[in-house]
Design an enzyme around this catalytic site. Structure first.
Site, mmCIF file in Angstrom:
data_model
loop_
_atom_site.group_PDB
_atom_site.id
_atom_site.type_symbol
_atom_site.label_atom_id
_atom_site.label_comp_id
_atom_site.label_asym_id
_atom_site.label_seq_id
_atom_site.Cartn_x
_atom_site.Cartn_y
_atom_site.Cartn_z
ATOM 1 N N HIS A 1 0.738 7.998 0.759
ATOM 2 C CA HIS A 1 1.816 7.009 0.851
ATOM 3 C C HIS A 1 2.167 6.467 -0.532
ATOM 4 O O HIS A 1 3.342 6.415 -0.914
ATOM 5 C CB HIS A 1 1.386 5.868 1.772
ATOM 6 N N GLU A 2 1.152 6.066 -1.305
ATOM 7 C CA GLU A 2 1.410 5.473 -2.619
ATOM 8 C C GLU A 2 2.053 6.472 -3.574
ATOM 9 O O GLU A 2 2.887 6.103 -4.409
ATOM 10 C CB GLU A 2 0.113 4.918 -3.216
ATOM 11 N N HIS B 1 5.738 6.405 -3.696
ATOM 12 C CA HIS B 1 6.297 5.423 -4.638
ATOM 13 C C HIS B 1 6.241 5.958 -6.068
ATOM 14 O O HIS B 1 7.166 5.755 -6.858
ATOM 15 C CB HIS B 1 5.526 4.110 -4.568
ATOM 16 N N HIS C 1 10.054 2.137 0.757
ATOM 17 C CA HIS C 1 9.588 2.160 2.137
ATOM 18 C C HIS C 1 10.679 2.594 3.110
ATOM 19 O O HIS C 1 11.872 2.385 2.866
ATOM 20 C CB HIS C 1 9.052 0.784 2.542
#
Length: 467
Positions: A219-220, A223, A229
């Site tokens: 997930h990170e 970014h 998001h």
């Protein structure tokens, strides 16, 4: 009682008590928690003077509405139970943006698609080999859907630095201890750009316990590559932690990464999480039951939640309702007179009462219901409240169980086609509504009168979603 800050007093007057006294300590804590959440993730500005707080009162209401819209909640600007539930969930520390897949503001991206990464330190929760495997898998997930490639380096400065850190770690975004914020990452760029920080006070694992390192890191990294998001609960870039046993990209994530970097240079097999689309006329279901008037359709890892008389339809992970039932529900039925719902996977079943799985479950279907050992799993089940009988469907046969006597009726199993003419072969799901049974087979459903065994109507399987 402590004196409430002016902004919170204004909100109390506007939002109402929601079941608590307007001056309760609990409500004050909830208000402060929501305010902090909106400051952290929705750019809420709260001044220090009396005038600034009065002026920012309307801003907090608007930010609360924005947050509710992002998570698909009822947009009221009021702090209700659903809103508090979202606020309390562990999540990523990067602020939210209200859209589907979203590029970081300013659309930052790496100019090169060949990136380096370095693991600066290791958590004691896992072996070095497990950490490196989690990191490798997280990178591979994104490289399979894009032209990005990654090379691990052991020293010096890499494009993406991965580290486990504590509380205030000098990036102006301190962690908050166990739970809450799990990690954060920085958009592409020089220096700290692209770096990933993981909260060492969390318990990191390689399975379903505590927090799965691979899921959080993957997930990170989204970014780190320039994604913000997503509002899509099935997307890896959804802000709240939802790990159900595997780490997948959704189509939403793939569209996002390819909007920045384009498709992969060569065709690769991308593990994609398929999110059921309620209005797809080809949709078929694994199981279905009605609980307290609401319909729960089970499909892979998801529940499609609907009501027979209202148009609202929600798609969510099974995990959100029942963490121990994360996927693969094969049959389900409810017993309204006991306020219980039963869920079946393989030869095991679970009982849920008042939304909670009862202790001592799962149990096996043989000792509890008397199935012969040749039955490996139940395909579908339905309870007839009028007679107190439950029907179990297995392959081309069915059993009838008496809930009051807690035993199978004599003379069973029988062939489905013999007693329910027009229903032949495997049944995917069955439920009861207003005295009728609804049989689901693939993308079709049959409305049947259980007394006469006659088919009353042939319908699409998704007819309950008001598409």
């Amino acid at each position: 009682m402590p004196r409430l800050p002016l902004l919170l007093l204004l909100l109390l007057g506007c939002l109402g008590s929601h079941g608590f006294p307007a001056t309760s300590e609990t409500q004050e804590q909830d208000m402060e928690m929501v305010q902090k959440y909106l400051q952290n993730y929705y750019s809420l500005e709260v001044g220090t003077s009396r005038f600034e707080r009065q002026r920012n009162h309307g801003s907090m209401i608007e930010k609360l509405k924005q947050m509710q819209e992002f998570f698909g909640l009822k947009v009221t600007g009021k702090i209700d139970a659903d809103t508090l539930d979202i606020v309390r969930k562990p999540r990523c520390g990067v602020p939210d943006v209200s859209s589907r897949y979203e590029l970081t503001p300013g659309n930052p991206r790496w100019q090169s698609t060949d990136l380096t990464y370095r693991i600066e330190n290791y958590t004691p929760d896992l072996s070095r080999a497990d950490v490196e495997q989690a990191v490798r898998k997280a990178f591979q997930l994104w490289s399979s859907a894009s032209p990005l490639t990654f090379t691990k380096v052991s020293e010096g400065q890499a494009d993406i630095m991965i580290s486990f850190v504590w509380r205030d770690h000098r990036d102006y975004s301190p962690f908050d201890g166990p739970g809450g914020v799990l990690a954060h990452a920085f958009q592409p760029g020089i220096g700290i750009g692209g770096d990933v920080h993981l909260d060492e006070e969390e318990t990191w694992t390689k399975d379903l316990n505590a927090y799965n390192l691979c899921w959080v890191l993957a997930h990170e990294l989204g970014h780190s590559f320039g994604l913000s998001h997503s509002t899509n609960m099935g997307a890896l870039m959804y802000p709240n932690y939802i790990y159900t046993g595997e780490v997948y990209l959704s189509q939403d994530d793939i569209k996002g990464i390819q909007a920045i970097y384009g498709p992969p240079n060569k065709l690769q097999l991308v593990p994609v999480l398929q999110i059921p689309q309620p209005c797809d006329n080809r949709i078929a279901f694994d199981a279905l039951t009605k609980i307290r008037g609401e319909l729960f359709f089970f499909k892979d890892r998801f529940i499609i939640r609907a009501h027979p008389y209202y148009p609202r339809v929600e798609v969510m992970f099974i995990f959100v309702f029942w963490p121990d039932l994360s996927s693969g529900i094969e049959a389900a039925y409810d017993v309204p007179e006991k306020d219980e719902a039963l869920f079946f996977k393989g030869s095991k079943y679970w009982v849920v009462k008042a939304g909670v799985i009862l202790p001592s479950y799962p149990k096996d279907i043989y000792s509890s219901f008397g199935f012969p050992r040749r039955v490996r799993n139940v395909d579908a089940a339905v309870h007839d409240e009028e007679t107190g009988k439950t029907y179990f469907f297995v392959d081309n046969e069915y059993w009838r169980y008496d809930e009051n006597r807690e035993s199978m009726d004599a003379g069973y199993p029988k062939e489905i086609a013999q007693d329910f003419p027009g229903i032949s072969g495997k049944v995917d799901a069955v439920f009861e509504h207003e005295g009728n049974f609804y049989f689901f087979q693939g993308s079709r459903q049959y409305k049947v009168d259980p007394k006469t065994k006659r088919i009353l109507a042939l319908l699409d399987a998704n007819s309950w979603f008001k598409c």
